[in-house]
Design a protein around this motif. Structure first.
Motif, PDB file in Angstrom:
ATOM      1  N   VAL A 192      18.049  17.397  24.781  1.00 14.98           N
ATOM      2  CA  VAL A 192      17.011  17.118  25.657  1.00 14.98           C
ATOM      3  C   VAL A 192      16.879  18.067  27.263  1.00 14.98           C
ATOM      4  CG1 VAL A 192      17.199  15.264  28.271  1.00 14.98           C
ATOM      5  CG2 VAL A 192      17.899  15.002  25.970  1.00 14.98           C
ATOM      6  N   GLU A 193      17.320  19.865  26.327  1.00 13.87           N
ATOM      7  CA  GLU A 193      17.438  20.485  27.590  1.00 13.87           C
ATOM      8  C   GLU A 193      17.737  20.235  29.195  1.00 13.87           C
ATOM      9  OE1 GLU A 193      13.522  22.788  27.133  1.00 13.87           O
ATOM     10  OE2 GLU A 193      13.141  21.597  25.178  1.00 13.87           O
ATOM     11  N   ALA A 194      18.447  18.995  29.030  1.00 14.05           N
ATOM     12  CA  ALA A 194      19.432  18.453  30.423  1.00 14.05           C
ATOM     13  C   ALA A 194      19.707  20.131  31.686  1.00 14.05           C
ATOM     14  CB  ALA A 194      20.215  17.331  30.409  1.00 14.05           C
ATOM     15  N   GLY A 195      20.615  19.288  32.634  1.00 14.02           N
ATOM     16  CA  GLY A 195      21.089  20.375  33.245  1.00 14.02           C
ATOM     17  C   GLY A 195      20.891  20.719  34.437  1.00 14.02           C
ATOM     18  N   PRO A 196      21.455  21.036  35.772  1.00 12.86           N
ATOM     19  CA  PRO A 196      21.831  20.828  36.912  1.00 12.86           C
ATOM     20  C   PRO A 196      20.669  21.316  38.180  1.00 12.86           C
ATOM     21  CG  PRO A 196      23.448  22.076  35.938  1.00 12.86           C
ATOM     22  CD  PRO A 196      22.913  22.326  34.561  1.00 12.86           C
ATOM     23  N   LYS A 197      19.894  22.564  37.079  1.00 20.12           N
ATOM     24  CA  LYS A 197      18.458  22.712  37.974  1.00 20.12           C
ATOM     25  C   LYS A 197      17.377  21.385  37.861  1.00 20.12           C
ATOM     26  CE  LYS A 197      19.697  27.006  38.096  1.00 20.12           C
ATOM     27  NZ  LYS A 197      19.144  28.938  38.064  1.00 20.12           N
ATOM     28  N   ARG A 198      17.642  20.573  36.934  1.00 18.07           N
ATOM     29  CA  ARG A 198      16.671  19.358  36.545  1.00 18.07           C
ATOM     30  C   ARG A 198      17.134  18.680  37.440  1.00 18.07           C
ATOM     31  NH1 ARG A 198      14.986  20.297  31.273  1.00 18.07           N
ATOM     32  NH2 ARG A 198      13.164  18.780  31.827  1.00 18.07           N
ATOM     33  N   THR A 199      15.519  17.258  37.919  1.00 21.72           N
ATOM     34  CA  THR A 199      15.446  16.397  39.136  1.00 21.72           C
ATOM     35  C   THR A 199      14.579  15.599  38.334  1.00 21.72           C
ATOM     36  OG1 THR A 199      13.636  17.388  39.722  1.00 21.72           O
ATOM     37  CG2 THR A 199      15.460  18.254  40.281  1.00 21.72           C
ATOM     38  N   GLU A 200      14.247  15.336  36.934  1.00 21.71           N
ATOM     39  CA  GLU A 200      13.441  14.426  36.449  1.00 21.71           C
ATOM     40  C   GLU A 200      14.517  12.873  36.357  1.00 21.71           C
ATOM     41  OE1 GLU A 200      13.520  16.930  35.156  1.00 21.71           O
ATOM     42  OE2 GLU A 200      11.672  18.102  33.661  1.00 21.71           O
ATOM     43  N   GLU A 201      14.787  11.779  37.453  1.00 15.01           N
ATOM     44  CA  GLU A 201      15.200  10.855  35.977  1.00 15.01           C
ATOM     45  C   GLU A 201      14.757   9.481  36.843  1.00 15.01           C
ATOM     46  OE1 GLU A 201      17.892  10.715  39.823  1.00 15.01           O
ATOM     47  OE2 GLU A 201      17.266  10.927  40.916  1.00 15.01           O
ATOM     48  N   LEU A 202      14.449   8.579  36.261  1.00 13.83           N
ATOM     49  CA  LEU A 202      14.256   6.945  36.551  1.00 13.83           C
ATOM     50  C   LEU A 202      13.799   6.887  38.181  1.00 13.83           C
ATOM     51  CD1 LEU A 202      13.872   4.987  34.142  1.00 13.83           C
ATOM     52  CD2 LEU A 202      16.521   3.863  35.593  1.00 13.83           C
ATOM     53  N   SER A 203      12.591   6.141  38.104  1.00 11.34           N
ATOM     54  CA  SER A 203      12.240   5.893  39.229  1.00 11.34           C
ATOM     55  C   SER A 203      12.638   4.306  39.373  1.00 11.34           C
ATOM     56  CB  SER A 203      10.300   5.802  38.838  1.00 11.34           C
ATOM     57  OG  SER A 203      10.180   4.473  38.722  1.00 11.34           O
ATOM     58  N   PRO A 204      11.990   4.097  40.421  1.00  6.04           N
ATOM     59  CA  PRO A 204      13.068   2.564  40.799  1.00  6.04           C
ATOM     60  C   PRO A 204      11.854   1.496  40.133  1.00  6.04           C
ATOM     61  CG  PRO A 204      12.909   3.478  43.033  1.00  6.04           C
ATOM     62  CD  PRO A 204      12.383   4.310  42.585  1.00  6.04           C
ATOM     63  N   GLU A 205      11.019   1.703  40.129  1.00 10.16           N
ATOM     64  CA  GLU A 205      10.128   0.274  39.280  1.00 10.16           C
ATOM     65  C   GLU A 205       9.963   0.815  38.444  1.00 10.16           C
ATOM     66  OE1 GLU A 205       5.080   0.508  38.844  1.00 10.16           O
ATOM     67  OE2 GLU A 205       6.047   2.277  39.655  1.00 10.16           O
ATOM     68  N   ILE A 206      10.702   1.720  37.507  1.00 15.81           N
ATOM     69  CA  ILE A 206      10.612   1.812  36.219  1.00 15.81           C
ATOM     70  C   ILE A 206      12.058   1.163  36.288  1.00 15.81           C
ATOM     71  CG2 ILE A 206      11.040   2.720  33.720  1.00 15.81           C
ATOM     72  CD1 ILE A 206       8.859   2.721  35.080  1.00 15.81           C
ATOM     73  N   CYS A 207      12.401   1.481  36.607  1.00 15.48           N
ATOM     74  CA  CYS A 207      14.430   0.603  37.035  1.00 15.48           C
ATOM     75  C   CYS A 207      14.424  -0.848  36.745  1.00 15.48           C
ATOM     76  CB  CYS A 207      15.457   1.335  37.900  1.00 15.48           C
ATOM     77  SG  CYS A 207      16.850   0.673  37.991  1.00 15.48           S
ATOM     78  N   GLU A 208      13.491  -1.667  36.945  1.00 15.95           N
ATOM     79  CA  GLU A 208      13.265  -2.368  37.668  1.00 15.95           C
ATOM     80  C   GLU A 208      12.417  -3.342  36.561  1.00 15.95           C
ATOM     81  OE1 GLU A 208      14.378  -4.835  40.314  1.00 15.95           O
ATOM     82  OE2 GLU A 208      15.382  -3.466  40.582  1.00 15.95           O
ATOM     83  N   GLN A 209      11.694  -2.679  36.255  1.00 14.92           N
ATOM     84  CA  GLN A 209      11.069  -2.677  35.029  1.00 14.92           C
ATOM     85  C   GLN A 209      11.873  -3.209  33.323  1.00 14.92           C
ATOM     86  OE1 GLN A 209       7.909  -0.270  33.625  1.00 14.92           O
ATOM     87  NE2 GLN A 209       5.739  -1.594  35.082  1.00 14.92           N
ATOM     88  N   LEU A 210      12.570  -2.346  33.747  1.00 13.26           N
ATOM     89  CA  LEU A 210      14.324  -2.763  32.530  1.00 13.26           C
ATOM     90  C   LEU A 210      14.727  -2.864  32.032  1.00 13.26           C
ATOM     91  CD1 LEU A 210      14.229   1.836  32.278  1.00 13.26           C
ATOM     92  CD2 LEU A 210      13.441   0.470  30.780  1.00 13.26           C
ATOM     93  N   ILE A 211      15.158  -3.376  33.622  1.00 15.86           N
ATOM     94  CA  ILE A 211      16.041  -4.795  34.107  1.00 15.86           C
ATOM     95  C   ILE A 211      15.399  -6.463  33.448  1.00 15.86           C
ATOM     96  CG2 ILE A 211      17.238  -6.199  35.663  1.00 15.86           C
ATOM     97  CD1 ILE A 211      18.092  -3.704  37.406  1.00 15.86           C
ATOM     98  N   SER A 212      14.257  -5.813  33.742  1.00 11.90           N
ATOM     99  CA  SER A 212      13.357  -7.250  33.639  1.00 11.90           C
ATOM    100  C   SER A 212      13.521  -7.239  31.960  1.00 11.90           C
ATOM    101  CB  SER A 212      12.403  -7.517  33.834  1.00 11.90           C
ATOM    102  OG  SER A 212      11.770  -7.070  34.965  1.00 11.90           O
ATOM    103  N   VAL A 213      13.303  -6.049  31.249  1.00 13.22           N
ATOM    104  CA  VAL A 213      12.890  -6.619  29.846  1.00 13.22           C
ATOM    105  C   VAL A 213      14.207  -6.617  28.743  1.00 13.22           C
ATOM    106  CG1 VAL A 213      14.052  -4.714  27.195  1.00 13.22           C
ATOM    107  CG2 VAL A 213      11.492  -4.767  29.722  1.00 13.22           C
ATOM    108  N   ILE A 214      15.567  -6.136  29.328  1.00 11.90           N
ATOM    109  CA  ILE A 214      16.937  -6.483  29.246  1.00 11.90           C
ATOM    110  C   ILE A 214      16.934  -7.945  29.596  1.00 11.90           C
ATOM    111  CG2 ILE A 214      19.727  -6.370  30.511  1.00 11.90           C
ATOM    112  CD1 ILE A 214      19.247  -3.643  30.201  1.00 11.90           C
ATOM    113  N   HIS A 215      16.817  -8.487  30.400  1.00 18.98           N
ATOM    114  CA  HIS A 215      16.811 -10.127  30.835  1.00 18.98           C
ATOM    115  C   HIS A 215      16.150 -10.841  30.033  1.00 18.98           C
ATOM    116  CE1 HIS A 215      19.540 -10.535  34.175  1.00 18.98           C
ATOM    117  NE2 HIS A 215      19.459  -9.221  34.394  1.00 18.98           N
ATOM    118  N   LYS A 216      14.444 -10.325  29.570  1.00 18.79           N
ATOM    119  CA  LYS A 216      13.530 -11.306  29.141  1.00 18.79           C
ATOM    120  C   LYS A 216      13.400 -11.146  27.512  1.00 18.79           C
ATOM    121  CE  LYS A 216       8.913 -11.334  28.660  1.00 18.79           C
ATOM    122  NZ  LYS A 216       8.444 -12.390  29.631  1.00 18.79           N
ATOM    123  N   PHE A 217      14.600 -10.726  26.641  1.00 19.66           N
ATOM    124  CA  PHE A 217      14.550 -10.375  25.636  1.00 19.66           C
ATOM    125  C   PHE A 217      16.276 -10.769  24.469  1.00 19.66           C
ATOM    126  CE2 PHE A 217      11.208  -7.589  26.570  1.00 19.66           C
ATOM    127  CZ  PHE A 217       9.775  -8.562  26.043  1.00 19.66           C
TER     128      PHE A 217
END
Length: 330
Positions: A44-69
């Motif tokens: 993933v090339e992850a590390g302490p200097k990386r800042t990319e992360e989930l947004s609130p909008e995408i998080c809500e969509q994923l919660i909807s997927v979890i509930h829907k399927f």
């Protein structure tokens, strides 16, 4: 760069028919690249200097997927250190509220960082299955791959989890992950036989640290991310791919993890697997469109992918006994 790929048979030429999805039962979510470690083998090339992360909008969509399927049985949370990235606890709680198993792919050392000391108890409360990286049971090998002091912190974390019942209570599953050391020459090797190595791990960790755990997963280092960079710096990339192709085992194809999972990135894009995600090879719909979480919700279906996209690094999942996020395939 293209010449490196021509030295290896295209993966799809090894298959008797196109690689297709079965029913989707696993939703693997990469919450972002923020991590307190920068492991040498991290795809993933992850590390302490990386800042990319989930947004609130995408998080809500994923919660909807979890509930829907309801066909989703497992929500597999990864990163980076998934615990450090936005949306981690809401996703855990949404999945548990709908009766799904939650897997967290934990580096263990995160429990000792400021603000994360509640995690072991939180995991136990929600019966989260922990899959923890411990690429060897010897201190020098672990610290070489993951950083100075990581082995000692990992041991303390495992002892902490054991005190809470992990590895002992049937509802508190603790699994460890083995990765081979990265090669510095053409002395390539596949992971040892999984069940034998698991017994070695269990004997050593119990004898020396009074640690118990459930399962050991052996995972092949795929030539992706930092592993790919490591191989390219040493001019080993092509020969490593050839080694993996040489050990291609067609019996593994039926069991590949890409066949029953969707991999989601922090932007909401859908991939067939985590490795395709890191190599920016998005899943395609039957109409050839790139797939997103929003499109899954709009269609009301998880079965929109006609054919799994493959690349040369797929030989890593099909070499020898095979490799997946749950260890050997055979």
């Amino acid at each position: 760069m293209q010449a490196q790929y021509t030295a290896v048979t295209p993966f799809n030429h090894k298959l008797s028919s196109p690689l297709t999805k079965k029913g989707i039962t696993v939703l693997q979510i990469n919450l972002g690249k923020r991590c307190n470690l920068a492991c040498t083998h991290c795809h993933v090339e992850a590390g302490p200097k990386r800042t990319e992360e989930l947004s609130p909008e995408i998080c809500e969509q994923l919660i909807s997927v979890i509930h829907k399927f309801p066909e989703i049985k497992i929500v597999d949370l990864t990163g980076g250190a998934p615990e450090m990235n936005y949306g981690f606890k809401p996703l855990v709680e949404a999945a548990r509220a709908t009766g799904k198993q939650v897997i967290v792919r934990s580096n263990l050392t995160i429990y000792f960082e400021d603000g994360f000391g509640d995690l072991p108890e939180y995991f136990a409360k929600h019966q989260v299955r922990i899959v923890a990286s411990l690429p060897c049971y010897l201190v020098d090998n672990v610290d070489k791959m993951r950083g100075a002091g990581v082995f000692d912190s990992s041991v303390k974390a495992l002892q902490w989890l054991n005190q809470l019942g992990y590895g002992k209570d049937e509802n508190l599953i603790l699994d460890l992950v083995f990765n081979p050391q990265l090669p510095n020459g053409e002395n390539f090797s596949l992971a040892p036989e999984q069940s034998n190595l698991e017994q070695d791990y269990k004997m050593f960790l119990q004898e020396h640290f009074d640690i118990v755990f459930n399962n050991l997963f052996t995972i092949t280092n795929l030539p992706v991310g930092r592993t790919k960079m490591h191989l390219e710096r040493r001019k080993l990339y092509t020969s490593y791919l050839q080694f993996l192709e040489l050990h291609f085992n067609p019996s593994t194809v039926e069991h590949l993890m890409c066949r029953d999972e969707l991999s989601i990135d922090y932007l909401g894009n859908v991939y067939d697997c985590d490795f395709n995600q890191m190599m920016n090879l998005p899943a395609k719909t039957r109409n050839g469109e790139t797939l997103t979480v929003g499109k899954l919700l709009e269609a009301g279906s998880l079965d929109l992918i006609s054919e799994i996209r493959t690349a040369a690094y797929c030989y890593g999942c099909t070499a020898g006994s095979g490799s997946s996020c749950s260890g050997a395939l055979l």
